[in-house]
Design a protein around this motif. Structure first.
Motif, PDB file in Angstrom:
ATOM      1  N   PHE A  86      26.490  28.352  66.572  1.00 19.54           N
ATOM      2  CA  PHE A  86      26.788  28.851  65.267  1.00 19.54           C
ATOM      3  C   PHE A  86      25.626  28.902  64.543  1.00 19.54           C
ATOM      4  N   GLU A  87      24.921  27.787  64.306  1.00 20.01           N
ATOM      5  CA  GLU A  87      23.640  27.113  63.314  1.00 20.01           C
ATOM      6  C   GLU A  87      22.688  28.174  63.899  1.00 20.01           C
ATOM      7  N   ARG A  88      22.484  28.078  65.241  1.00 19.71           N
ATOM      8  CA  ARG A  88      21.083  28.699  65.681  1.00 19.71           C
ATOM      9  C   ARG A  88      21.107  30.396  65.801  1.00 19.71           C
ATOM     10  N   GLU A  89      22.440  30.747  65.783  1.00 21.98           N
ATOM     11  CA  GLU A  89      22.570  32.316  65.910  1.00 21.98           C
ATOM     12  C   GLU A  89      22.028  33.155  64.696  1.00 21.98           C
ATOM     13  N   THR A  90      21.285  34.124  64.940  1.00 20.24           N
ATOM     14  CA  THR A  90      20.971  34.933  63.791  1.00 20.24           C
ATOM     15  C   THR A  90      21.332  36.489  64.064  1.00 20.24           C
ATOM     16  N   ASP A  91      21.931  36.715  65.052  1.00 16.63           N
ATOM     17  CA  ASP A  91      22.646  37.964  64.747  1.00 16.63           C
ATOM     18  C   ASP A  91      24.107  38.424  64.084  1.00 16.63           C
ATOM     19  N   PRO A  92      24.191  39.053  63.174  1.00 14.35           N
ATOM     20  CA  PRO A  92      25.184  38.888  62.247  1.00 14.35           C
ATOM     21  C   PRO A  92      26.459  39.176  63.025  1.00 14.35           C
ATOM     22  N   VAL A  93      26.429  40.012  64.301  1.00 18.28           N
ATOM     23  CA  VAL A  93      27.691  40.374  64.724  1.00 18.28           C
ATOM     24  C   VAL A  93      28.299  39.134  65.775  1.00 18.28           C
ATOM     25  N   MET A  94      27.054  38.518  66.310  1.00 14.98           N
ATOM     26  CA  MET A  94      27.345  37.235  67.235  1.00 14.98           C
ATOM     27  C   MET A  94      27.922  36.253  66.202  1.00 14.98           C
ATOM     28  N   SER A  95      27.061  36.053  65.033  1.00 15.96           N
ATOM     29  CA  SER A  95      27.485  34.901  64.101  1.00 15.96           C
ATOM     30  C   SER A  95      28.689  35.082  63.773  1.00 15.96           C
ATOM     31  N   GLU A  96      29.356  36.150  63.360  1.00 18.13           N
ATOM     32  CA  GLU A  96      30.805  36.418  63.013  1.00 18.13           C
ATOM     33  C   GLU A  96      31.544  35.892  63.984  1.00 18.13           C
ATOM     34  N   HIS A  97      31.227  36.046  65.379  1.00 18.68           N
ATOM     35  CA  HIS A  97      32.318  35.616  66.389  1.00 18.68           C
ATOM     36  C   HIS A  97      32.238  34.235  66.314  1.00 18.68           C
ATOM     37  N   LEU A  98      31.154  33.608  66.310  1.00 21.49           N
ATOM     38  CA  LEU A  98      31.206  32.251  66.330  1.00 21.49           C
ATOM     39  C   LEU A  98      31.775  31.654  65.190  1.00 21.49           C
ATOM     40  N   ALA A  99      31.413  31.909  64.229  1.00 19.32           N
ATOM     41  CA  ALA A  99      31.985  31.631  63.056  1.00 19.32           C
ATOM     42  C   ALA A  99      33.579  31.586  63.012  1.00 19.32           C
ATOM     43  N   ALA A 100      34.006  32.838  63.454  1.00 23.60           N
ATOM     44  CA  ALA A 100      35.568  33.038  63.658  1.00 23.60           C
ATOM     45  C   ALA A 100      35.997  32.010  64.922  1.00 23.60           C
ATOM     46  N   ALA A 101      35.477  31.588  65.755  1.00 25.95           N
ATOM     47  CA  ALA A 101      35.793  30.637  66.602  1.00 25.95           C
ATOM     48  C   ALA A 101      36.037  29.300  65.929  1.00 25.95           C
ATOM     49  N   LEU A 102      34.985  28.909  65.113  1.00 27.18           N
ATOM     50  CA  LEU A 102      34.948  27.443  64.287  1.00 27.18           C
ATOM     51  C   LEU A 102      36.070  27.621  63.389  1.00 27.18           C
ATOM     52  N   VAL A 103      36.080  28.741  62.503  1.00 27.78           N
ATOM     53  CA  VAL A 103      37.544  28.795  61.816  1.00 27.78           C
ATOM     54  C   VAL A 103      38.760  28.602  62.472  1.00 27.78           C
ATOM     55  N   ALA A 104      38.967  29.229  63.768  1.00 33.70           N
ATOM     56  CA  ALA A 104      39.925  28.986  64.639  1.00 33.70           C
ATOM     57  C   ALA A 104      40.272  27.675  64.848  1.00 33.70           C
ATOM     58  N   ARG A 105      39.401  26.681  64.941  1.00 33.09           N
ATOM     59  CA  ARG A 105      39.766  25.383  65.461  1.00 33.09           C
ATOM     60  C   ARG A 105      40.098  24.670  64.197  1.00 33.09           C
ATOM     61  N   THR A 106      39.920  25.153  63.006  1.00 42.07           N
ATOM     62  CA  THR A 106      40.653  24.684  61.754  1.00 42.07           C
ATOM     63  C   THR A 106      42.009  25.123  61.631  1.00 42.07           C
ATOM     64  N   GLU A 107      42.066  26.670  61.873  1.00 41.44           N
ATOM     65  CA  GLU A 107      43.383  27.021  61.770  1.00 41.44           C
ATOM     66  C   GLU A 107      44.394  26.566  62.726  1.00 41.44           C
ATOM     67  N   ARG A 108      43.857  26.144  64.107  1.00 46.11           N
ATOM     68  CA  ARG A 108      44.945  25.721  65.038  1.00 46.11           C
ATOM     69  C   ARG A 108      45.130  24.310  65.101  1.00 46.11           C
ATOM     70  N   GLY A 109      44.494  23.659  64.075  1.00 45.48           N
ATOM     71  CA  GLY A 109      44.698  22.059  63.697  1.00 45.48           C
ATOM     72  C   GLY A 109      43.772  21.044  64.711  1.00 45.48           C
ATOM     73  N   ALA A 110      42.823  21.827  65.056  1.00 47.33           N
ATOM     74  CA  ALA A 110      41.889  20.907  66.117  1.00 47.33           C
ATOM     75  C   ALA A 110      40.741  20.153  65.158  1.00 47.33           C
ATOM     76  N   ASP A 111      40.336  21.008  64.179  1.00 45.51           N
ATOM     77  CA  ASP A 111      39.140  20.257  63.522  1.00 45.51           C
ATOM     78  C   ASP A 111      38.784  20.858  61.870  1.00 45.51           C
ATOM     79  N   PRO A 112      39.763  20.056  61.083  1.00 47.33           N
ATOM     80  CA  PRO A 112      39.696  20.253  59.504  1.00 47.33           C
ATOM     81  C   PRO A 112      38.323  20.827  59.142  1.00 47.33           C
ATOM     82  N   GLU A 113      37.400  20.041  59.498  1.00 42.59           N
ATOM     83  CA  GLU A 113      36.119  20.280  58.982  1.00 42.59           C
ATOM     84  C   GLU A 113      35.181  21.530  59.307  1.00 42.59           C
ATOM     85  N   ALA A 114      35.888  22.123  60.586  1.00 43.84           N
ATOM     86  CA  ALA A 114      34.953  23.469  61.015  1.00 43.84           C
ATOM     87  C   ALA A 114      34.641  24.466  60.158  1.00 43.84           C
ATOM     88  N   ILE A 115      35.880  24.698  59.324  1.00 42.14           N
ATOM     89  CA  ILE A 115      35.821  26.018  58.537  1.00 42.14           C
ATOM     90  C   ILE A 115      34.798  25.546  57.358  1.00 42.14           C
TER      91      ILE A 115
END
Lengths: 330, 174
Positions: A86-115
């Protein structure tokens, strides 16, 4: 899932029969060698490659599938790899997907800090397209509660696109995640609306949010926006005040009634009338009757409200719908 | 005739004013188990909800069943481990209220450190248990408004006796 298919199987059988009657096509389907199947491990890189391929597809369903796959897999993906990608991605579309995956980790209770990592990039990233992508990835999530007031900064972003995406997030979060029933989230939305210096953002949030659980402090902030120089903000504030909790109704009613006499904009006055109706239901009829002489051009609007409120319907949605129906079919 | 047409147009116009349907939410099994009751109990009594049971009391990780982030109001009426019921009013439950006032209930779990109000997507709120009105450990998944139960959301999606895991779709709320 064991749901029985509800569609008729006849067209499908017919299509299959017709396919068999096309020897060329059918034969090609049978003899054409398919790609060799290879086993692979679920990895961040593998999923990213699949998504990049998927983005070239014309199928919206396939793209949706890829988005869902990444979000569902997020819980089991290696956290450090995902964050680094996520940190190194510079394509907005791919970045959004990777960010959504990180957010999902928080929403699923796996990592409160990811979001928070996503919110941090949404605030600090230099490229506005990447900031907007990060904001979009937090839509319909707990971001209002779990990003330490990030939205108060995002609604002041230098990019109008980022500000609008943030406002859209807040509107959808309040409607779809909280349904207006969680006070702290509603208060965070009001804080963001009042922190913004973009009238369009403030109006978008307040004009579309359910205020039934806001605090007295938030109600006070909205009342102060009734004096905004921007008519759209005044209109949105008036509409928002119509739905405040019972304990703030008296104060809200006083504010909108006092404002009605001095307000010059017809659109804002209509919103004030709606607010008065919502705050009083059938009990607002005497107040509305007194306002008839203030602006004769709005007398038909007041009469419409009086007619609808006189039906003594018990839910605001029913009142609003009946009012709209009457306007369309007098 | 003209009046009839006017009425028809009015009806169509009012339909157009009905708020757009909100996003549908899929409901998955909160833990691996078996569907033990649906609209009716095996005994024939009315139930109006889904019961899922693994038969293992205090089984780890009863997840909220709705797919997608929503806010859960978690109420703890029993702090200890109860497997076979301790009275209707003592059920632990997680409730999400939808914008139209319908509520999705998930009941009977055993309190853990995860049992608090939270906004999440299929997160854990306790362990499988039998707090409240229960004869054994299970999860009770119910959609209701002012006491009226909706049974349509799971109709056709699952059957009594079906073995389910956490990825199994039990119904769709819309």
């Amino acid at each position: 899932m064991t749901r029985t298919p509800s569609f008729s199987t006849r067209p499908l059988l017919l299509a299959l029969t017709l396919c068999a009657l096309l020897p060329g096509v059918a034969a090609a389907q049978v003899v054409a060698p398919g790609p060799a199947l290879e086993g692979e491990r679920c990895s961040v890189q593998g999923l990213m490659d699949s998504i990049r391929q998927g983005l070239e597809s014309n199928s919206a369903a396939y793209k949706k599938y890829m988005r869902t796959l990444l979000r569902e897999a997020a819980v089991t993906l290696p956290d450090s790899e995902l964050r680094a990608a996520f940190e190194r991605e510079t394509d907005p579309v791919m970045s959004e997907h990777l960010a959504a995956a990180l957010v999902a980790r928080t929403e699923r209770g796996a990592d409160p800090e990811a979001i928070k990592a996503v919110a941090k990039r949404a605030i600090e990233e230099r490229d506005p397209a990447l900031r907007a992508a990060a904001v979009r990835s937090m839509r319909r999530t707990s971001a209002l509660e779990s990003t330490d007031g990030a939205y108060e900064k995002l609604v002041r972003d230098a990019s109008p696109e980022v500000r609008q995406e943030a406002a859209q997030n807040i509107v959808e979060d309040i409607q779809e995640v909280y349904a207006g029933y969680h006070g702290p989230a509603s208060d965070a939305a009001v804080s963001a609306a009042t922190a913004s210096t973009d009238p369009k953002v403030t109006a978008k949030i307040l004009g579309n949010m359910n205020t039934q659980m806001i605090s007295a402090e938030s109600a006070g902030k909205i009342q102060s926006l009734l004096r905004s120089e921007d008519a759209e903000v005044r209109k949105a504030a008036a509409l928002a005040l119509g739905g405040v909790p019972a304990e703030q109704m008296a104060s809200a009613r006083q504010s909108v009634l006092a404002m009605y006499r001095d307000e010059q904009d017809a659109g804002v006055r209509k919103a004030l009338l709606q607010s008065i109706a919502q705050l009083g239901f059938i009990g607002a009829i005497p107040e509305l009757q007194r306002l008839r002489s203030t602006d004769p051009s709005l007398a038909p609007e007041i009469d419409a409200w009086i007619r609808v409120l006189g039906l003594d319907l018990q839910e605001w949605n029913l009142i609003l719908r009946e009012k709209q129906r009457m306007q369309q079919v007098p | 005739m003209r009046h009839t047409m006017k009425m028809t147009l009015a009806a169509l116009a009012s339909l157009a004013l009905v708020p757009a349907a909100v996003t549908a939410h899929t409901v998955k099994a909160p833990f691996p188990g078996t569907i033990t009751a649906l609209t009716y109990y095996p005994s024939g009594g009315y139930h109006g909800a889904i019961d899922v049971s693994s038969g293992r009391c205090n089984y780890w990780g009863a997840e909220t069943a709705v797919v997608g982030s929503v806010h859960w109001n978690v109420t703890i009426n029993t702090s200890g481990v109860v497997c076979n019921g301790n009275g209707y009013e003592n059920a632990n439950m997680a409730v999400h209220t939808w914008a139209d006032g319908w509520k999705f209930h998930q009941k009977h779990f055993i309190k853990t450190s995860d049992s608090y109000d939270r906004t999440c997507d299929r997160c854990q709120v306790g362990n499988e248990g039998g707090t409240g009105q229960a004869t054994g450990p299970h999860a009770h998944l119910m959609q209701e408004k002012n006491g009226t139960k909706d049974t349509s959301w799971y109709s056709g999606y699952t059957t009594r006796g079906e073995a389910v895991d956490r990825s199994e779709t039990l119904g769709v709320l819309d």
